[in-house]
Design an enzyme around this catalytic site. Structure first.
Site: not given
Length: 225
Positions: A61-63, A65, A167
């Site tokens: 997961l993105d940082r 998120t 996103r």
């Protein structure tokens, strides 16, 4: 290190002999990098839960998120989970606060994503026919109004797993994710949450289905469960 990252074991939502699902806090990168020297890798030992071997992330997961992150507890499980993610067999639902609202209440955005990079702004993903196929189903859960800061709450169900897919597709709908520093206005924290994951891990058995509660500071509108 924030308090949310101090005791990650308390954020385990599901665990069995093969895998665990962690409610990852926003702000914690899954892997280290030039801008993220601290990452989940620094805390894996604390997530052993009785096993000798620490678990390993099966995806990322993105940082910024938050929400459901799947970790494998042994190499065989890691191989199987990786394959399930690659095949698109794992169901993923994200909730997001977005600026504004899309036209309509639900739909499918089918738009390939291509990575570009410049010295001035770094890298980002764009919609481009040269890119890899990317499909995301979406649904409006709560439409923007003055009482919720003119932000909508939306569910995104990606059918593929491209970098920054939700996103970019949210921005393409005309309603970028609130706080997104790359594809939106970038004011305040980014409001993207991996709400649910459904994993058909064992043949003949019901899939593992896990829901991550919303972060406490998401108290906007009526969807606060």
């Amino acid at each position: 290190m924030s308090a949310a990252m101090d005791d990650l074991a308390a954020r385990i939502l599901y665990i069995d002999a093969h895998l665990l699902v962690l409610n990852k806090p926003a702000g914690l990168a899954v892997h280290p990098g030039p801008q993220t020297p601290e990452s989940l890798e620094d805390h894996l030992y604390a997530l052993r839960e009785g096993f000798h071997r620490p678990p390993q992330p099966a995806h990322r997961l993105d940082r910024d998120t938050s929400g459901c992150l799947v970790l494998a507890r042994n190499p065989r499980a890691h191989k199987k989970l990786t394959q399930l993610f690659m095949e698109g067999a794992i169901g993923k639902t994200y909730w997001a606060l977005v600026d504004g609202a899309p036209e309509g209440d639900e739909g499918l955005i089918d738009a390939p994503l291509f990575k570009v990079s410049t010295r001035e702004t770094g890298w980002r993903m764009i919609i481009d026919p040269r890119g890899k196929a990317a499909r995301t189903r979406w649904q409006v859960l709560e439409r923007a109004s003055p009482h919720n800061g003119n932000r909508s709450t939306m569910a995104f169900m990606p059918e593929t797993g491209r970098t920054h897919q939700v996103r970019v597709h949210a921005a393409a709908l005309g309603c970028p994710i609130t706080g997104d520093p790359v594809y939106g206005a970038g004011q305040g924290p980014m409001r993207l949450h991996a709400r649910q994951i459904v994993i058909p891990f064992t043949a003949g058995q019901p899939p593992v289905s896990v829901i991550a509660p919303l972060p406490d500071d998401w108290r906007v509108g009526v969807l606060t469960a």
